[in-house]
Design a protein around this motif. Structure first.
Motif, PDB file in Angstrom:
ATOM      1  N   GLY A  79      41.396  41.122  47.759  1.00  0.00           N
ATOM      2  CA  GLY A  79      41.526  39.685  47.560  1.00  0.00           C
ATOM      3  C   GLY A  79      41.963  39.465  46.122  1.00  0.00           C
ATOM      4  N   SER A 148      41.380  33.624  48.445  1.00  0.00           N
ATOM      5  CA  SER A 148      41.187  35.040  48.098  1.00  0.00           C
ATOM      6  C   SER A 148      39.985  35.647  48.820  1.00  0.00           C
ATOM      7  CB  SER A 148      41.017  35.196  46.580  1.00  0.00           C
ATOM      8  OG  SER A 148      39.742  34.749  46.151  1.00  0.00           O
ATOM      9  N   LEU A 149      39.046  34.799  49.261  1.00  0.00           N
ATOM     10  CA  LEU A 149      37.829  35.274  49.919  1.00  0.00           C
ATOM     11  C   LEU A 149      37.921  35.297  51.441  1.00  0.00           C
ATOM     12  CD1 LEU A 149      35.250  33.259  47.783  1.00  0.00           C
ATOM     13  CD2 LEU A 149      35.620  35.722  47.700  1.00  0.00           C
ATOM     14  N   GLU A 152      37.389  38.577  53.651  1.00  0.00           N
ATOM     15  CA  GLU A 152      36.255  39.430  53.271  1.00  0.00           C
ATOM     16  C   GLU A 152      36.729  40.781  52.713  1.00  0.00           C
ATOM     17  OE1 GLU A 152      32.754  38.818  56.174  1.00  0.00           O
ATOM     18  OE2 GLU A 152      34.528  38.362  57.378  1.00  0.00           O
ATOM     19  N   PRO A 153      37.509  40.733  51.628  1.00  0.00           N
ATOM     20  CA  PRO A 153      38.106  41.967  51.099  1.00  0.00           C
ATOM     21  C   PRO A 153      37.062  42.910  50.520  1.00  0.00           C
ATOM     22  CG  PRO A 153      38.422  40.166  49.555  1.00  0.00           C
ATOM     23  CD  PRO A 153      37.844  39.561  50.797  1.00  0.00           C
ATOM     24  N   LEU A 156      37.791  42.518  45.186  1.00  0.00           N
ATOM     25  CA  LEU A 156      38.165  41.157  44.812  1.00  0.00           C
ATOM     26  C   LEU A 156      38.568  41.169  43.349  1.00  0.00           C
ATOM     27  CD1 LEU A 156      38.216  38.242  45.929  1.00  0.00           C
ATOM     28  CD2 LEU A 156      35.826  38.024  45.207  1.00  0.00           C
ATOM     29  N   LEU A 158      39.963  38.755  40.359  1.00  0.00           N
ATOM     30  CA  LEU A 158      40.065  37.340  40.019  1.00  0.00           C
ATOM     31  C   LEU A 158      40.508  37.174  38.571  1.00  0.00           C
ATOM     32  CD1 LEU A 158      36.626  36.285  41.581  1.00  0.00           C
ATOM     33  CD2 LEU A 158      38.864  36.214  42.700  1.00  0.00           C
ATOM     34  N   LEU A 177      29.559  35.210  43.858  1.00  0.00           N
ATOM     35  CA  LEU A 177      30.067  36.527  43.457  1.00  0.00           C
ATOM     36  C   LEU A 177      28.925  37.543  43.420  1.00  0.00           C
ATOM     37  CD1 LEU A 177      32.614  35.679  40.587  1.00  0.00           C
ATOM     38  CD2 LEU A 177      33.081  36.083  43.012  1.00  0.00           C
ATOM     39  N   THR A 185      30.885  44.301  47.932  1.00  0.00           N
ATOM     40  CA  THR A 185      32.223  43.979  47.428  1.00  0.00           C
ATOM     41  C   THR A 185      32.325  44.394  45.966  1.00  0.00           C
ATOM     42  OG1 THR A 185      32.330  42.059  48.903  1.00  0.00           O
ATOM     43  CG2 THR A 185      33.949  42.147  47.136  1.00  0.00           C
ATOM     44  N   ILE A 187      34.151  43.813  42.464  1.00  0.00           N
ATOM     45  CA  ILE A 187      34.791  42.639  41.873  1.00  0.00           C
ATOM     46  C   ILE A 187      35.248  42.933  40.449  1.00  0.00           C
ATOM     47  CG2 ILE A 187      34.471  40.206  41.227  1.00  0.00           C
ATOM     48  CD1 ILE A 187      32.201  40.143  43.387  1.00  0.00           C
TER      49      ILE A 187
END
Length: 240
Positions: A79, A148-149, A152-153, A156, A158, A177, A185, A187
């Protein structure tokens, strides 16, 4: 020890004769929020674009989910929220989200549930039928985050996701987050906001295209005996 989800080895990037990233090395573990902290123009955006394959590195190697980047086959596992909003201005917010949900392969009841969930998360349910051209800058940022969410990547990425977003909603986004991280996830988030940097599990401090320090917020402060991340950044960057 498990293989990192993201690994950068000796990554450099030049545009013509100008080198904007110099010999970057770091790894991100599964279920970690890794922050990239640095001022505008430090190379953060170029770095995350290289990480997803939007930009080709000049030197070095990037692996994401055990795959050398760039590689189109893992796009659906990532994402990405860019600093500039890539939205269709003449469509409504719902139509934008629905379009991207279809691109991600979401269908039927699951697609409707995910659309409702992500729009609710960024507080846009009541405004979902408005055209994006009528949205404020902050609303557009929130819509980009929702998109982007959607799928359900596993990873992620950002790029300054909370710029222009009010403090209350910013807090709720960071809470989400944290939940995503706990659910596995991975991130990566770029920021120049010091209190956001404190919320990350680990930080990479970037200045003029170079990684000047990496560690947990506590480690970075303790290492040089300062009380705030801002002081730490200034000290590592040679400003103190």
């Amino acid at each position: 020890m498990s293989t990192p989800i993201i690994q950068l080895q000796n990554v450099s990037k030049s545009f013509g004769k100008k080198e904007v990233l110099h010999n970057i090395n770091f790894a991100v573990e599964k279920g970690e929020i890794f922050g990239l902290l640095g001022p505008s123009g430090s190379g953060k955006t170029t770095l995350v674009k290289c990480m997803i394959g939007m930009e080709q590195t000049t030197k070095g190697k990037i692996e994401l989910l055990n795959t050398v980047i760039p590689n189109l086959n893992i796009t659906l596992k990532i994402g990405f929220m860019a600093q500039s909003d890539a939205l269709y201005q003449d469509l409504t917010a719902y139509e934008n989200v629905d379009f991207f949900a279809t691109l991600y392969g979401l269908k039927g009841k699951h697609k409707k549930e995910r659309i409702k969930y992500v729009l609710s998360l960024v507080n846009l349910l009541e405004d979902q039928r408005k055209r994006v051209s009528d949205y404020s800058g902050g609303m557009k940022r929130r819509l980009s985050l929702a998109i982007s969410l959607l799928h359900e990547p596993e990873v992620l990425i950002l790029d300054e996701p909370t710029v222009g977003i009010d403090p209350i909603l910013r807090q709720s986004i960071w809470n989400e987050l944290g939940i995503l991280r706990k659910n596995g996830t991975t991130i990566v988030v770029t920021t120049h906001v010091m209190d956001e940097a404190e919320k990350c599990n680990r930080l990479g401090m970037i200045r003029e295209g170079q990684m000047i320090a990496i560690g947990t917020p506590s480690e970075l402060k303790e290492r040089i005996q300062v009380n705030t991340i801002e002081e730490a950044f200034l000290t590592y960057g040679g400003a103190k």
